[in-house]
Design an enzyme around this catalytic site. Structure first.
Site, PDB file in Angstrom:
ATOM      1  CB  ALA A  69     -14.538 -77.552  22.808  1.00  0.00           C
ATOM      2  CD  GLN A  71     -14.928 -69.936  22.070  1.00  0.00           C
ATOM      3  OE1 GLN A  71     -14.320 -69.509  23.086  1.00  0.00           O
ATOM      4  NE2 GLN A  71     -14.904 -69.126  21.105  1.00  0.00           N
ATOM      5  CB  SER A  72     -10.871 -75.747  25.325  1.00  0.00           C
ATOM      6  OG  SER A  72     -10.223 -76.097  26.769  1.00  0.00           O
ATOM      7  CG  ASN A  73     -13.376 -72.068  29.891  1.00  0.00           C
ATOM      8  OD1 ASN A  73     -13.472 -70.943  29.294  1.00  0.00           O
ATOM      9  ND2 ASN A  73     -14.422 -72.872  29.858  1.00  0.00           N
ATOM     10  CB  ILE A  75      -6.958 -74.925  25.138  1.00  0.00           C
ATOM     11  CG1 ILE A  75      -7.113 -76.498  24.806  1.00  0.00           C
ATOM     12  CG2 ILE A  75      -5.770 -74.187  24.022  1.00  0.00           C
ATOM     13  CD1 ILE A  75      -7.647 -76.685  23.534  1.00  0.00           C
TER      14      ILE A  75
END
Ligand code: PLP
Length: 318
Positions: A69, A71-73, A75
């Site tokens: 997503a 807002q991926s933590n 990534i």
């Protein structure tokens, strides 16, 4: 084979008692602070990346490709690891990937602020796609990786959330940071390797590990079984864990992945207002709402550990 890890986080992460909530709930409640890893604003992915990036370096990759997503933590933390190791980080993203069988939720994901802001600072190359099914997102990532290879790059592909048996192994190791027996360990579960690693570590002991699903996808159980089976292969172990050995609760996932739940938002405020600790709205808040409900129903009790998986930068998503 398990590569020698590249150390990214400060360990052990803090672990302390939650005094006010213990009194309110009538349990002995502790919290493991993986939101405070000291690496790229914290979170559970730093541990997995210590092993996954070691494998990336071993494979002589110069670019890492993943997806998630916006807002991926994961990534964000992957981008930080790539910065440290001088690698490119390319990620296929959708604001709100979803499971097509359940339809697209009536909710806008976020493509600005929070983790996206931090990704920009880190130099992560986010390649945005319109919201669609998870399988479509995986296919986009694969095509990006193929194109980079054709162009001459050495690519290391990282599965979503870092959830391979090697990523899960980081949480088998993490469990050894915990002193003294706990009756229950509760954590968020999505791509599965956090829960799989912890459940594997404590299998055969008195400590029971509960994963609270952050997506209403029963398929998480298949991923968990695949991961614990892979841990046997990776470690030469013979735990032979099956579905019956894994405790996954789907009741607090809310409407869909990436959509905050009312119970999660209430749990987030309760922890902040009792203990001054922040959760994130997408993962740890849902998990903590599950813990509160299970304690209230008397389904968990005694000495309970909440494993905080981080994600707090998502609080600043626009
Ligand atoms: C803050 C946070 N908590 C929990 C999880 C779930 O962990 P796992 O993917 O290992 O199940 C994630 C992963 O996406 C996360 O970012």
């Amino acid at each position: 084979m398990i590569p020698s890890p590249i150390r990214l986080i400060q360990r052990p992460t803090p672990c302390h008692r939650l005094e006010r909530l213990s009194a309110e709930l009538g349990i002995d409640l502790w919290i493991k602070r993986d939101d405070l890893t000291g690496f790229a604003m914290g979170g559970n992915k730093g541990r997995k990346l210590e092993y996954l990036m070691a494998e990336a370096v071993q494979s002589r990759a110069n670019v890492v490709v993943t997806c998630g997503a916006s807002q991926s933590n994961f990534i964000r933390q992957l981008g930080a690891a790539c910065s440290m190791l001088g690698m490119r980080c390319v990620a296929a993203v959708m604001d709100l990937p979803y499971a097509a069988v359940h339809g697209k939720p009536d909710f806008e994901g976020s493509h600005a602020g929070g983790n996206v802001l931090l990704d920009g600072i880190l130099g992560v190359e986010l390649v945005r796609f319109p919201d669609d099914d998870w399988e479509v997102l995986y296919a986009h990532a694969e095509r990006i990786a193929d194109d980079l290879e054709v162009a001459g790059s050495a690519v290391y592909r990282i599965p979503i959330g870092g959830s391979s048996p090697l990523g899960a192994y980081a949480f088998v190791e993490a469990a050894s940071e915990i002193e003294g027996p706990f009756d229950w360990v509760v954590t968020a579960s999505s791509s599965g390797s956090t829960q799989a690693g912890l459940a594997y570590a404590w299998h055969g002991t008195e400590t029971r590990v509960v994963g609270v699903a952050c997506d209403p996808e029963p398929e998480i159980m298949e991923d968990l079984v695949r991961l614990v089976t892979g841990l046997d292969t990776l470690t030469g172990g013979a735990k032979q864990m099956a579905e019956r050995d894994l405790d996954l609760r789907l009741d607090w996932a809310g409407e869909a992945y990436g959509v905050p739940s009312p119970a999660g938002v209430a749990a987030l405020a309760r922890l902040a207002r009792r203990e001054g600790i922040f959760l994130d709205p997408i993962y740890s808040a849902k998990a903590f709402s599950g813990l509160l409900a299970l304690a209230k129903r008397g389904e968990i009790g005694g000495r309970v550990l909440f494993w905080h998986t981080g994600g707090t930068p998502a609080l600043f998503a626009e």
